[in-house]
Design a protein around this motif. Sequence first.
Motif, PDB file in Angstrom:
ATOM      1  N   GLY A  90     -77.405   7.621  21.895  1.00  0.00           N
ATOM      2  CA  GLY A  90     -77.715   6.778  20.750  1.00  0.00           C
ATOM      3  C   GLY A  90     -78.790   5.776  21.073  1.00  0.00           C
ATOM      4  O   GLY A  90     -79.880   6.123  21.525  1.00  0.00           O
ATOM      5  N   GLY A  91     -78.475   4.504  20.819  1.00  0.00           N
ATOM      6  CA  GLY A  91     -79.434   3.444  21.086  1.00  0.00           C
ATOM      7  C   GLY A  91     -80.153   2.954  19.848  1.00  0.00           C
ATOM      8  O   GLY A  91     -81.045   2.111  19.935  1.00  0.00           O
ATOM      9  N   ASP A  92     -79.789   3.495  18.665  1.00  0.00           N
ATOM     10  CA  ASP A  92     -80.473   3.144  17.407  1.00  0.00           C
ATOM     11  C   ASP A  92     -81.972   3.378  17.515  1.00  0.00           C
ATOM     12  O   ASP A  92     -82.794   2.626  16.976  1.00  0.00           O
ATOM     13  N   VAL A  93     -82.326   4.442  18.235  1.00  0.00           N
ATOM     14  CA  VAL A  93     -83.735   4.804  18.408  1.00  0.00           C
ATOM     15  C   VAL A  93     -84.290   5.385  17.110  1.00  0.00           C
ATOM     16  O   VAL A  93     -85.449   5.161  16.751  1.00  0.00           O
ATOM     17  N   ILE A  94     -83.449   6.148  16.398  1.00  0.00           N
ATOM     18  CA  ILE A  94     -83.838   6.708  15.108  1.00  0.00           C
ATOM     19  C   ILE A  94     -82.725   6.449  14.100  1.00  0.00           C
ATOM     20  O   ILE A  94     -81.618   6.044  14.461  1.00  0.00           O
ATOM     21  N   SER A  95     -83.034   6.689  12.845  1.00  0.00           N
ATOM     22  CA  SER A  95     -82.023   6.638  11.783  1.00  0.00           C
ATOM     23  C   SER A  95     -81.562   8.059  11.522  1.00  0.00           C
ATOM     24  O   SER A  95     -82.376   8.940  11.217  1.00  0.00           O
ATOM     25  N   LEU A 130     -85.252   8.728   5.664  1.00  0.00           N
ATOM     26  CA  LEU A 130     -85.964   9.971   5.365  1.00  0.00           C
ATOM     27  C   LEU A 130     -87.475   9.752   5.381  1.00  0.00           C
ATOM     28  O   LEU A 130     -88.220  10.569   5.930  1.00  0.00           O
ATOM     29  N   TRP A 131     -87.908   8.640   4.809  1.00  0.00           N
ATOM     30  CA  TRP A 131     -89.338   8.327   4.821  1.00  0.00           C
ATOM     31  C   TRP A 131     -89.843   8.143   6.250  1.00  0.00           C
ATOM     32  O   TRP A 131     -90.889   8.673   6.632  1.00  0.00           O
ATOM     33  N   LYS A 132     -89.086   7.396   7.061  1.00  0.00           N
ATOM     34  CA  LYS A 132     -89.503   7.109   8.432  1.00  0.00           C
ATOM     35  C   LYS A 132     -89.555   8.375   9.279  1.00  0.00           C
ATOM     36  O   LYS A 132     -90.435   8.538  10.125  1.00  0.00           O
ATOM     37  N   VAL A 162     -89.917  10.740  -1.186  1.00  0.00           N
ATOM     38  CA  VAL A 162     -88.462  10.820  -0.998  1.00  0.00           C
ATOM     39  C   VAL A 162     -87.712  10.598  -2.312  1.00  0.00           C
ATOM     40  O   VAL A 162     -86.596  11.107  -2.496  1.00  0.00           O
ATOM     41  N   ASN A 163     -88.310   9.854  -3.241  1.00  0.00           N
ATOM     42  CA  ASN A 163     -87.651   9.591  -4.521  1.00  0.00           C
ATOM     43  C   ASN A 163     -87.409  10.870  -5.324  1.00  0.00           C
ATOM     44  O   ASN A 163     -86.489  10.937  -6.141  1.00  0.00           O
ATOM     45  N   LYS A 164     -88.248  11.881  -5.080  1.00  0.00           N
ATOM     46  CA  LYS A 164     -88.128  13.125  -5.841  1.00  0.00           C
ATOM     47  C   LYS A 164     -87.035  14.040  -5.291  1.00  0.00           C
ATOM     48  O   LYS A 164     -86.674  15.037  -5.935  1.00  0.00           O
ATOM     49  N   HIS A 165     -86.507  13.710  -4.124  1.00  0.00           N
ATOM     50  CA  HIS A 165     -85.547  14.623  -3.504  1.00  0.00           C
ATOM     51  C   HIS A 165     -84.198  13.986  -3.171  1.00  0.00           C
ATOM     52  O   HIS A 165     -83.284  14.697  -2.763  1.00  0.00           O
ATOM     53  N   ILE A 166     -84.067  12.675  -3.360  1.00  0.00           N
ATOM     54  CA  ILE A 166     -82.763  12.026  -3.225  1.00  0.00           C
ATOM     55  C   ILE A 166     -82.260  11.690  -4.623  1.00  0.00           C
ATOM     56  O   ILE A 166     -82.957  11.023  -5.387  1.00  0.00           O
ATOM     57  N   GLU A 167     -81.054  12.158  -4.951  1.00  0.00           N
ATOM     58  CA  GLU A 167     -80.434  11.845  -6.240  1.00  0.00           C
ATOM     59  C   GLU A 167     -79.097  11.159  -5.955  1.00  0.00           C
ATOM     60  O   GLU A 167     -78.097  11.807  -5.636  1.00  0.00           O
ATOM     61  N   PRO A 168     -79.066   9.816  -6.070  1.00  0.00           N
ATOM     62  CA  PRO A 168     -77.871   9.066  -5.680  1.00  0.00           C
ATOM     63  C   PRO A 168     -76.802   8.913  -6.757  1.00  0.00           C
ATOM     64  O   PRO A 168     -75.720   8.401  -6.467  1.00  0.00           O
ATOM     65  N   LYS A 169     -77.082   9.346  -7.993  1.00  0.00           N
ATOM     66  CA  LYS A 169     -76.168   9.010  -9.093  1.00  0.00           C
ATOM     67  C   LYS A 169     -74.768   9.567  -8.901  1.00  0.00           C
ATOM     68  O   LYS A 169     -73.778   8.943  -9.316  1.00  0.00           O
TER      69      LYS A 169
END
Length: 353
Positions: free
Chosen positions: A210-215, A294-296, A313-320
């Motif tokens: 780990g290490g919080d190197v990436i999300s 996702l953007w990063k 990323v807005n076009k491919h994440i649907e949070p509703k």
Amino acid sequence: MRRIMLQLCALLLLPSLALAQTKDPIKLKVGMVNAVDMLALPIAVERGFFEKYGLDVTIARPYATGIDALNALQAGETDMVQAGVPAIGAILRGMDLVFFGNFSGNATKLGSDATLALIAGKDSGIVKGDLKSLKGKKIATSFGTINHLYILGLLEKAGLAPTDVTLINTPPPEMSVALLTKGVDAFVSWDPAPVIAMKDVPGAIEVIRGGDVISYLGFNIALRPWVEKNGPTIEKFLAAVSEADQWMRKNPKQAAAIGTRWIPGLKLDVAETAMQYNVQQVDRRISAHNYRALWKAQDTLQRLGVIKTVFDVNKHIEPKFILNVMTTYPELFSDLPAIPADVAIKPGFAFKP
């Protein structure tokens, strides 16, 4: 007379009860990868959570990587899958994918990679905690997956370029053997591969975990036409796996035991160790952090020349769907830290880098 009336009332209720019991559950085919962080799916099957929400779920065989899972989705083998980084390449190649929930990650902070580790061989010359010692080494990873993103992040953290090492494309189930036979000096992978190597490869070194190197990227994914037609089913699915997530967080040892029945060759001691890391990032919710993750990931891959273009990323994440589940069943998330107000989202949210 009162007894007769009660009997008549009971008889009148029978048709509706029978109707409720015989109503056909919704059938779903879901794909998972050979990884401990995928275990909410079999948990929901074994604990009856899918059945509780009116679903009849069949889990496809564990795939070696998310790339294989997405290929199965495209071929119609499944209705939805759990994957992360491989979806970036799939979208850039033309698959119209929608992300509608997290199977692993974190809605409360950006860094989240506790289920990933870099393992080195005894005589590799690689030093625990010293990422600069990776220079000139042969490192196994799985191209186009979260493992690939993690090693790129580690190299960047060490001030090294990808060309400073030799990356070898390897499926996680083969990594311990590659290390044992000295085909590679080290490998990066998700669990259980790192835990297995630490137990089975004499002198193996956990260089970093780990290490919080990436999300971490770990999304529930389906093709857009299917998502557009199956909103209520998606919400039932997310409620069921969210309940499985919570049960897993509260019962890690029992969850590990279930994993041994679904992941080929997974031993209980390995599963229990891996589960300790897994429950640290079991969070089905979506916040602005997940958009940024996702953007990063795309930004990193493009900057290092792995991909040439990116997508919105807005076009491919649907949070509703998950937002509806969070509102309808808040108790399923009551043991998790609250999402900070500055990253909490509502339907219609638009991420801006």
